[in-house]
Design a protein around this motif. Structure first.
Motif, short mmCIF file in Angstrom:
data_model
loop_
_atom_site.label_atom_id
_atom_site.label_comp_id
_atom_site.label_asym_id
_atom_site.label_seq_id
_atom_site.Cartn_x
_atom_site.Cartn_y
_atom_site.Cartn_z
N HIS A 275 -37.81 69.01 -29.50
CA HIS A 275 -38.23 68.16 -30.60
C HIS A 275 -37.11 68.11 -31.65
CE1 HIS A 275 -42.45 69.05 -29.17
NE2 HIS A 275 -42.47 67.75 -29.31
N CYS A 276 -36.92 66.94 -32.22
CA CYS A 276 -35.91 66.72 -33.26
C CYS A 276 -36.56 66.09 -34.48
CB CYS A 276 -34.82 65.77 -32.75
SG CYS A 276 -33.88 66.43 -31.38
N PRO A 277 -35.91 66.18 -35.62
CA PRO A 277 -36.42 65.45 -36.80
C PRO A 277 -36.55 63.97 -36.49
CG PRO A 277 -34.71 66.99 -37.45
CD PRO A 277 -34.72 66.99 -35.94
N ALA A 278 -37.49 63.32 -37.17
CA ALA A 278 -37.76 61.90 -36.89
C ALA A 278 -36.54 61.03 -37.11
CB ALA A 278 -38.92 61.43 -37.77
N ASP A 279 -35.64 61.44 -38.01
CA ASP A 279 -34.45 60.64 -38.31
C ASP A 279 -33.18 61.26 -37.74
OD1 ASP A 279 -34.45 62.86 -39.95
OD2 ASP A 279 -33.96 61.77 -41.79
N ASP A 280 -33.30 62.12 -36.73
CA ASP A 280 -32.14 62.78 -36.15
C ASP A 280 -31.17 61.75 -35.57
OD1 ASP A 280 -30.38 64.23 -34.34
OD2 ASP A 280 -31.78 65.90 -34.51
N PRO A 281 -29.90 61.75 -36.01
CA PRO A 281 -28.94 60.76 -35.50
C PRO A 281 -28.66 60.90 -34.01
CG PRO A 281 -27.82 62.45 -36.80
CD PRO A 281 -29.29 62.67 -37.00
N ASN A 282 -28.98 62.07 -33.43
CA ASN A 282 -28.78 62.27 -32.00
C ASN A 282 -30.02 61.93 -31.18
OD1 ASN A 282 -26.09 63.31 -32.28
ND2 ASN A 282 -26.99 65.23 -33.02
N GLY A 283 -31.08 61.46 -31.82
CA GLY A 283 -32.31 61.13 -31.12
C GLY A 283 -32.08 60.05 -30.07
N LYS A 284 -32.68 60.26 -28.91
CA LYS A 284 -32.51 59.33 -27.79
C LYS A 284 -33.52 58.19 -27.81
CE LYS A 284 -29.26 61.68 -25.56
NZ LYS A 284 -27.90 61.12 -25.35
N LEU A 285 -34.55 58.31 -28.65
CA LEU A 285 -35.68 57.39 -28.56
C LEU A 285 -35.76 56.44 -29.75
CD1 LEU A 285 -38.35 60.01 -27.43
CD2 LEU A 285 -37.13 58.39 -25.97
N ASP A 286 -36.09 55.19 -29.47
CA ASP A 286 -36.57 54.26 -30.49
C ASP A 286 -38.05 54.59 -30.63
OD1 ASP A 286 -37.80 52.09 -31.77
OD2 ASP A 286 -36.34 50.66 -31.02
N ILE A 287 -38.39 55.43 -31.60
CA ILE A 287 -39.74 56.00 -31.68
C ILE A 287 -40.81 54.91 -31.73
CG2 ILE A 287 -41.31 57.33 -33.15
CD1 ILE A 287 -38.96 59.10 -33.92
N VAL A 288 -40.60 53.91 -32.56
CA VAL A 288 -41.63 52.87 -32.73
C VAL A 288 -41.80 52.08 -31.44
CG1 VAL A 288 -42.28 50.80 -34.00
CG2 VAL A 288 -41.28 52.74 -35.22
N LYS A 289 -40.70 51.66 -30.84
CA LYS A 289 -40.80 50.86 -29.60
C LYS A 289 -41.40 51.68 -28.46
CE LYS A 289 -38.15 47.81 -26.55
NZ LYS A 289 -36.83 47.16 -26.29
N CYS A 290 -40.95 52.93 -28.30
CA CYS A 290 -41.50 53.78 -27.23
C CYS A 290 -42.99 54.02 -27.41
CB CYS A 290 -40.76 55.11 -27.20
SG CYS A 290 -39.09 55.01 -26.53
N SER A 291 -43.41 54.21 -28.66
CA SER A 291 -44.84 54.45 -28.92
C SER A 291 -45.70 53.29 -28.44
CB SER A 291 -45.06 54.68 -30.42
OG SER A 291 -44.43 55.86 -30.86
N GLY A 292 -45.17 52.08 -28.55
CA GLY A 292 -45.93 50.92 -28.13
C GLY A 292 -46.29 50.93 -26.66
N TYR A 293 -45.42 51.51 -25.83
CA TYR A 293 -45.72 51.58 -24.40
C TYR A 293 -46.94 52.45 -24.13
CZ TYR A 293 -41.34 49.29 -23.02
OH TYR A 293 -40.32 48.38 -22.83
N TRP A 294 -47.09 53.53 -24.91
CA TRP A 294 -48.21 54.45 -24.72
C TRP A 294 -49.49 53.95 -25.39
CZ3 TRP A 294 -47.53 58.03 -21.17
CH2 TRP A 294 -46.24 58.52 -20.92
#
Length: 341
Positions: A275-294
């Motif tokens: 798990h990383c901070p929501a604004d981690d510059p190394n984050g691999k995920l577009d959190i909002v877009k990925c959430s839409g799939y689920w």
């Protein structure tokens, strides 16, 4: 008008998972986790509830009814609801391996029974009116690898018995997909296990953005990898759709999270999706877009809340108000994009 559903929850277990007394990262009390959660605010929006770990030192799984009502009063006093509960199913708590012998299975089922008892008290109190009870196989992947077919069959048998207990209490169980849990450590194995249990009305899937990212990479199951390092953006979204199409129909509990592509373990917790901070510059995920799939069709699956999960963050980070405001702001963006009224 902004969406009001699903409700926005914060998890209490980041104060416990990977934390050990006598280290630089000791457990953070329930009181402090509640204070930090209640203090967060973004444009007038606050967290609306918590998801709750039924595990010492936050909770005694055998606490008296009066003690549990006092905890419910405390949570409600912060204007928070309780959503999903995490059953103490691991060896060293109440439970034991879902893949183990009859004695181990009996302990696992006892942990589910205790979680259902606490859920009933919270429900009758009024602090809880939605959510599920979360479980996993409480077994490492190496043990499962010795006899994969038999391992999955045994876990499925244990989960069916757990579903019977949940049914008797009017609860649903969510199996947490995570690369460290036997028989649940890849997207394909998770689907196979859910189908083997075959109790869709009672036992579903708990999806976490950080953990399921590692499903794509096949970290503990190379044959089930959907991506290879260096993948393109187009390859990512094709793979993501494949995974979520397979698991979304089972998904009844959802964690917003970020992952930087690494695995991580702290204390007694085995290595899993970091798990990383929501604004981690190394984050691999577009959190909002990925959430839409689920979250597609989430209301039809009776999902009434979503929860942030950020296990194994340093205590210093967890104590900062800015950490929680950033998380809450991200949760609001997810709800604005994919929620409902």
């Amino acid at each position: 008008m902004s969406n009001t559903q699903p409700k926005l929850h914060n998890a209490m277990w980041p104060g416990l998972v990977g934390k050990e007394e006598g280290t630089d990262h000791p457990p953070i009390s329930l009181d402090r986790m509640l204070e930090l959660t209640a203090a967060a605010e973004v444009d007038g929006q606050k967290f609306e509830g918590i998801d709750y770990f039924l595990f010492h030192p936050h909770t005694d799984p055998d606490a008296s009814e009066d003690d549990l009502k006092a905890i419910a009063d405390k949570i409600a006093g912060y204007n928070l609801k309780v959503g999903s509960l995490v059953a103490p199913i691991w060896p060293g708590t109440v439970g034991d391996s879902a893949m183990g012998d009859d004695e181990a299975q009996e302990k696992f089922l006892l942990a589910v029974e205790k979680a259902c008892r606490i859920a009933k008290i919270f429900n009758e109190h009024g602090v809880r009116s939605y959510g599920c009870i979360r479980i996993d196989s409480a077994t490492g992947v190496a043990d499962w690898d010795k006899n994969q077919e038999a391992g999955t069959k045994r876990i499925a048998e244990t989960f069916r018995k757990a579903a019977d207990i949940a049914d008797d209490h009017g609860e649903r169980l969510a199996a947490e997909g995570e690369i460290c849990w036997a028989g649940m450590h890849s997207w394909k194995d998770m689907v196979n296990l859910l189908e083997a249990v075959d109790r869709p009305a009672t036992l579903g899937f708990q999806a976490d953005l950080a953990h399921t990212y590692l499903y794509l990479m096949g970290y503990n199951s190379e044959k089930n990898a959907l991506l290879k390092p260096g993948y393109t953006d187009g390859e990512f979204w094709t793979a993501y759709e494949t995974m979520t199409d397979a698991l979304r129909p089972w998904t009844i509990d959802f964690h917003v999270a970020q992952n930087d592509g690494e695995v991580h373990g702290t204390g007694s917790h085995d290595k899993t999706g970091k798990h990383c901070p929501a604004d981690d510059p190394n984050g691999k995920l577009d959190i909002v877009k990925c959430s839409g799939y689920w979250l597609k069709g989430a209301a039809d699956r009776e999902i009434e809340h979503i929860c942030w999960d950020g296990c194994m963050f340093p205590n210093e980070m967890l104590e900062k108000a800015s950490t929680w405001n950033t998380i809450l702001g991200t949760m609001i963006k997810v709800r604005d994009a994919h929620g409902w009224n």
